[in-house]
Write an enzyme that holds these catalytic residues in place. Structure first.
Site, short mmCIF file in Angstrom:
data_model
loop_
_atom_site.label_atom_id
_atom_site.label_comp_id
_atom_site.label_asym_id
_atom_site.label_seq_id
_atom_site.Cartn_x
_atom_site.Cartn_y
_atom_site.Cartn_z
N GLY A 183 0.81 -1.21 0.00
CA GLY A 183 0.00 0.00 0.00
C GLY A 183 0.84 1.25 0.00
N GLY A 207 1.51 4.41 5.07
CA GLY A 207 1.00 3.23 5.78
C GLY A 207 2.11 2.22 6.06
N GLU A 239 5.45 -3.24 1.03
CA GLU A 239 5.74 -2.84 -0.34
C GLU A 239 5.02 -1.52 -0.56
OE1 GLU A 239 4.14 -3.02 -4.29
OE2 GLU A 239 4.30 -5.17 -3.87
N CYS A 289 1.47 -1.25 -8.82
CA CYS A 289 2.72 -0.86 -8.14
C CYS A 289 3.82 -0.62 -9.17
CB CYS A 289 3.23 -1.95 -7.21
SG CYS A 289 1.97 -2.85 -6.34
#
Lengths: 494, 494
Positions: free
Chosen positions: B210, B214, B234, B271
């Site tokens: 995320g 976070g 990640e 991502c």
């Protein structure tokens, strides 16, 4: 602790790490054979220092000549082991998945992975291993083998020994035509120099062996970085040893001899020193303690590594013995001189141990505490209350193990190495050794500091997708020019 | 983000993790074949949910049916891949050094090492992969394969999809006779629940995909623990793509089509979305941008995953375009409804990019910034200024690569995966994939989140010294009952 070497400044540290980064890039261009010869040559140059090195180390550390001679052999053996690991080559974990251009709906690309070095590694020399965990010790050898450049901060307690080993490495750098700064050596005694080494922009990873406070501080320095880096701190461990009833009944005299030796070996100044013993209360336990007491009495006090460690031993053992419910089984009463240590065996009940965190702390030196438990269930509770360890040992018959299945089941979760009928103080340098363990034994239980897998601390994987064959690293080229074991399309091949 | 599920309390979280710990111990007793069948059965049960699952996921995430159907296949494929990995068995890295009792001065003990599971793993479901990085996604599948128990916190944006997958896992638990709590599923939208999951006594490791904020918060929670645990976050990546001159000259139209597709695939919510393009200023670059502009214009705006991501895209793309020196190459002008995103291509000079950190930040969505550099040296400086990445891509001819050796040399240090003439948005699930990269792409560049090596995040080595053969794990017994590849006395054997 002071010595005659000039303390490095924070500004100089940044320059050292910048030079290390430049040397790292040049070092990456060297062939595997050139790197292997470099490691072998460091070993040769250390041996070429001869007795002078051993004598200097003995002067600085108070360790006996025989021990230091053995430790030097381990150190040069480690360097040659990593040289051979490079030649064998499978440590890079070369993995290849070949393309399937005709796959639908999407063609499968060609993907190839291997481990590459992280960059400049900072190593903090340990006080208790002037050779094997210091200047050219396991951290340095594994980091150089990985392809990293190295900066060692000499341990101030044996700075001259460290400087001599540094000169040997410099000779090897020169004769092997390696980049000058692939290995650098600095002296620093302040917290500031340690912090600056961890926080320098170009530092990529850190290796440390020493106190819990020191190891945790280095991790904190890393987390304050813009980009935190791996810090491998090997910190305290009290290395519990469980004596099971049948073996206590059968072999109390032999066990006492074995453990008197292990507890006092090198004046207890090993990470794997058995500082905690556990057993269920029984007449055989008393007999064992009587034997142990007799064996400990025979041990001659000897000088510890340096005044700081001696003072800490005096204070921590004194504090432990002052706790309610702790009794002395044996404390060597020979008059001591200077910084000599007196071996101590103490005893406490399971209940008292469980209630007092001070008794869980490491007393670095020839000290061990027997926790006598009222039954197996209390022993298990005590074991569960102990934090992560480098080693845990069980002394028993096979029948004992079968009778204590619940206890035996617990062991792998507690430590990096579990031993049956041995003493944890020997650490074999080989592929299957794990010298590491759950926090706070080390900061990262997934890695070992001893054996060839120590190299894995200084690398990370990189994947090449559809990369032109001619530009691939040799380990990943189609015809396997290095002739190494690789996983190709999910099969191990050579 | 709210949904109809009950928010878990901090107290309940501690109970959940206690139950997970108990289930973990029971799960360790299951055989390899039982665990493999369990993973296969989860895959079967997910497929048995049929179109209902796909429709629910599409409702909740706005992702098209075709994409979700493909993602479901990847998810069940991953589960089966890990089942097969267990059967193949070499992933435990079994390593054996046999005893040499006659060695002098000290006998060599028998030492055997393998990987064992860390314990209960907490997985935070990702918003952008409701199947493949969520309830039964790669983190869950690899952690169960490692032998860990798992607690998933459902992503609130697709909580009902997550709940359906949870029901499929529950069926598999029941039919495979696995411990009930080997997998648990909780709902939480507060920071407090995330913090409590990371800080619960029995949590042994954490997986997260995320935002950077976070991911960093979870690491901070871990460092506040008495015993810090591994947190695999990640986080962001802008996945630079370098366009070299010869290929721009030869293939600008094809490159534009390929990259218009990659930048807008799934509305840029990957991502590995190429958020940064780099090239040296030239007429061919202008031609490429003209083509890219034409291709981007044709893209239909589509809904993003949820209102929060859409609002962040609007704000971050707006902020980026507001920066001095940034020009819009193309911004789709079709009127948009609700939470639809408009693809954007922007452009800036190398000098301006270097001076403005805001332009280095990820804009999650169909956005890409072309940095046009005045020469190769500036391009290298720009590349060096970019932080750690999941991927870096170079588009060029082989001749281009040879002409830009300094630049090509830089690439492995920047990212976990480097691509030649491809788009980074496809992530192949295979042994040689690396989905991970230097900080801040992930919190630990030494591990991948995709492919069989993802299992290595949830294990640590343990060494058995002189352990009785009958009590050794099967992987370490003399006669190799699992018939797996092992390193025995420094040789790979089966």
């Amino acid at each position: 602790m002071t010595n005659s070497f000039k303390e490095i400044s924070v500004q100089e540290i940044n320059q050292v790490m910048q030079r290390s980064h430049t040397a790292f890039k040049a070092f990456q261009k060297k062939s595997i054979e050139e790197k292997s010869i470099f490691l072998d040559t460091i070993a040769n140059e250390i041996e070429a220092l001869g007795d002078t090195l051993i004598q200097k180390a003995s002067e600085e550390t108070n360790l006996p000549i025989a021990r230091l001679t053995g430790e030097r052999a381990r150190t040069t053996g480690q360097l040659r082991m990593f040289a051979n690991m490079l030649r064998e080559g499978s440590w890079v974990e070369a993995t290849i998945d070949t393309a399937i251009p005709e796959r639908t709906p999407i063609p499968k690309p060609d993907l190839r992975k291997m481990l590459i070095p992280l960059g400049p590694v900072v190593v903090f020399g340990a006080s208790n291993f002037p050779f094997a965990y210091s200047t050219a010790g396991g951290d340095t050898a594994s980091a150089l083998a990985a392809g990293c450049s190295v900066v060692v901060k000499a341990h101030p307690a044996h700075a001259q020994t460290s400087e001599m080993v540094y000169q040997a490495i410099k000779k090897a750098i020169s004769s092997c035509n390696m980049p000058d700064d692939v290995f650098q050596h600095v002296h620093g005694t302040s917290f500031e120099s340690g912090k600056a080494l961890v926080q320098a922009e170009h530092t990529a990873a850190v290796g440390f062996t020493g106190s819990t406070a020191g190891g945790k501080a280095l991790v904190d320095y890393s987390t304050q970085r813009k980009n935190p880096i791996p810090v491998f701190s090997e910190m305290g461990s009290i290395n519990p040893v469980i004596f099971l009833p049948e073996t206590l009944q059968n072999s109390s005299a032999d066990l006492a001899t074995q453990y008197a030796n292990s507890i006092t070996l090198g004046m207890g100044q090993f990470c794997t020193n058995p500082g905690l013993m556990l057993a269920v209360e029984s007449p055989a336990l008393h007999t064992f303690l009587d034997h142990l007491s007799n064996r400990i009495k025979e041990v001659q006090p000897a000088k510890m590594l340096h005044a700081g460690i001696h003072a800490a031993y005096e204070k921590k053992s004194h504090d432990a013995l002052e706790q309610d419910g702790v009794t002395v089984v044996e404390q060597v009463s020979t008059p001591i001189n200077d910084i000599e240590a007196r071996p101590i065996i103490a005893q406490v009940s399971g209940q008292t141990f469980l209630a007092n965190p001070i008794l869980h702390e490491e007393v670095f030196g020839p000290y061990s505490l027997m926790v006598s438990c009222k039954d197996e269930q209390e022993l298990i509770t005590v074991l569960k209350s102990v934090s992560g360890q480098l080693t845990t040992t069980v002394m028993g018959t096979v029948h004992d193990l079968e009778n204590h299945a619940q206890l035996v089941d617990l062991l792998p979760s507690m430590a990096g190495r579990i031993l049956f009928n041995g003493a944890p103080t020997g650490v074999e340098v080989c592929a299957s050794m794990v010298h590491g363990g759950p926090y706070p034994a080390t900061t990262d239980s997934r890695f070992t500091a001893v054996g060839i897998n120590a190299v894995k601390r200084w690398v990370r994987p990189v994947c090449y997708q559809n990369w032109p064959e001619s530009l691939l690293p040799l380990a990943l080229q189609n015809n396997n020019p290095l002739n190494i074991w690789r996983m190709v399309d999910n099969e191990w091949k050579k």
